[in-house]
Design a protein around this motif. Sequence first.
Motif, PDB file in Angstrom:
ATOM      1  N   ARG A   1      52.010  43.507  28.980  1.00  0.00           N
ATOM      2  CA  ARG A   1      51.240  43.587  30.224  1.00  0.00           C
ATOM      3  C   ARG A   1      51.306  42.237  30.917  1.00  0.00           C
ATOM      4  N   VAL A   2      51.759  42.232  32.158  1.00  0.00           N
ATOM      5  CA  VAL A   2      52.060  40.982  32.853  1.00  0.00           C
ATOM      6  C   VAL A   2      50.809  40.139  33.093  1.00  0.00           C
TER       7      VAL A   2
ATOM      8  N   ARG B   1      45.982  35.734  32.472  1.00  0.00           N
ATOM      9  CA  ARG B   1      46.603  34.771  33.387  1.00  0.00           C
ATOM     10  C   ARG B   1      45.618  34.470  34.518  1.00  0.00           C
ATOM     11  N   THR B   2      45.622  33.231  34.948  1.00  0.00           N
ATOM     12  CA  THR B   2      44.765  32.833  36.061  1.00  0.00           C
ATOM     13  C   THR B   2      45.640  32.305  37.198  1.00  0.00           C
ATOM     14  N   PRO B   3      45.262  32.586  38.436  1.00  0.00           N
ATOM     15  CA  PRO B   3      46.100  32.164  39.567  1.00  0.00           C
ATOM     16  C   PRO B   3      46.084  30.653  39.777  1.00  0.00           C
TER      17      PRO B   3
ATOM     18  N   VAL C   1      49.733  36.632  43.394  1.00  0.00           N
ATOM     19  CA  VAL C   1      49.106  35.566  42.614  1.00  0.00           C
ATOM     20  C   VAL C   1      50.092  35.119  41.540  1.00  0.00           C
ATOM     21  N   VAL C   2      50.236  33.824  41.391  1.00  0.00           N
ATOM     22  CA  VAL C   2      51.197  33.228  40.463  1.00  0.00           C
ATOM     23  C   VAL C   2      50.457  32.250  39.564  1.00  0.00           C
ATOM     24  N   ASP C   3      50.723  32.310  38.245  1.00  0.00           N
ATOM     25  CA  ASP C   3      50.032  31.391  37.331  1.00  0.00           C
ATOM     26  C   ASP C   3      50.765  30.064  37.243  1.00  0.00           C
ATOM     27  N   SER C   4      50.261  29.173  36.413  1.00  0.00           N
ATOM     28  CA  SER C   4      50.811  27.811  36.332  1.00  0.00           C
ATOM     29  C   SER C   4      52.208  27.756  35.737  1.00  0.00           C
TER      30      SER C   4
ATOM     31  N   GLY D   1      50.425  39.883  40.053  1.00  0.00           N
ATOM     32  CA  GLY D   1      49.620  40.829  40.807  1.00  0.00           C
ATOM     33  C   GLY D   1      49.537  40.441  42.271  1.00  0.00           C
ATOM     34  N   THR D   2      48.868  41.279  43.040  1.00  0.00           N
ATOM     35  CA  THR D   2      48.666  41.007  44.460  1.00  0.00           C
ATOM     36  C   THR D   2      47.180  41.058  44.778  1.00  0.00           C
TER      37      THR D   2
END
Length: 253
Positions: free
Chosen positions: A106-107, A129-131, A144-147, A153-154
């Motif tokens: 799961r992404v 994951r956190t944005p 949204v992109v993590d570190s 996700g959007t």
Amino acid sequence: MSLGTHTRSAGGSRGVGSSATRFRERALARRRRPWRKVLAAALAVAAVVGVVWLVGWSTVLGVSDVEVVGVGGAEAKAVAALVEVPSGTPLARVDTSAVENRVRSRVTVAEVAVRRSWPATLVVDVVARTPAIVVKNPEGQLEVVDSTGVSFGTVKKVPAGVPLVTATGAKGTSREALRAALTLLDELPDSMAQDVSAVKVSSATLMTFTLGGRTVVWGGSADGPRKVAILQALLGTKDKTIDVSAPDTPVTR
């Protein structure tokens, strides 16, 4: 004399009888001893087999509950659905590595660890994951992109405290552009990075960002620590634009 002799003979007979009885009892005890050892060993083996069956094969200690820790709501339900361990499966026989791999697919999941909680619960510890940034993709969606640069996700609007990254030129929203933006934010102190509201990546050597209402021309990713030190010093001015792209000759206007 005859009476005395008869008395001694009677006493001797009783002694011989007692000795014979004790001998038979000791012999019988010796014959019983191996059987007692065999019986004790059999009982021990039976106990071990019983425990193994109870733990590894029966449903008495089977999975009856899956607990997801670290996320809640719809995300927790989605993670639980990936566990795929039938109810009643002996807890000891659950392949936790296989469960972790399924959940990790799961992404939105950054890290996962699965553990047993006796007698019947499978616990799934999840780090979501956190944005780190939000990127506007070619379809106009906000991703949204993590570190680590993973898009997971959007969103309909940019979350508070997360900078919006736009990329222009040939790079567009390529991984190189994302990596450049993430590297820039990583260079900034936390106290400064949390005030960044937007990042623009024009090329590998030209990045600008908005910091608390000011425009900062950063340039490329080289000399990051030196640029940070100069920027901190120049934030004391009232200028709206601070250019540290050439740290030897910074410009404000």
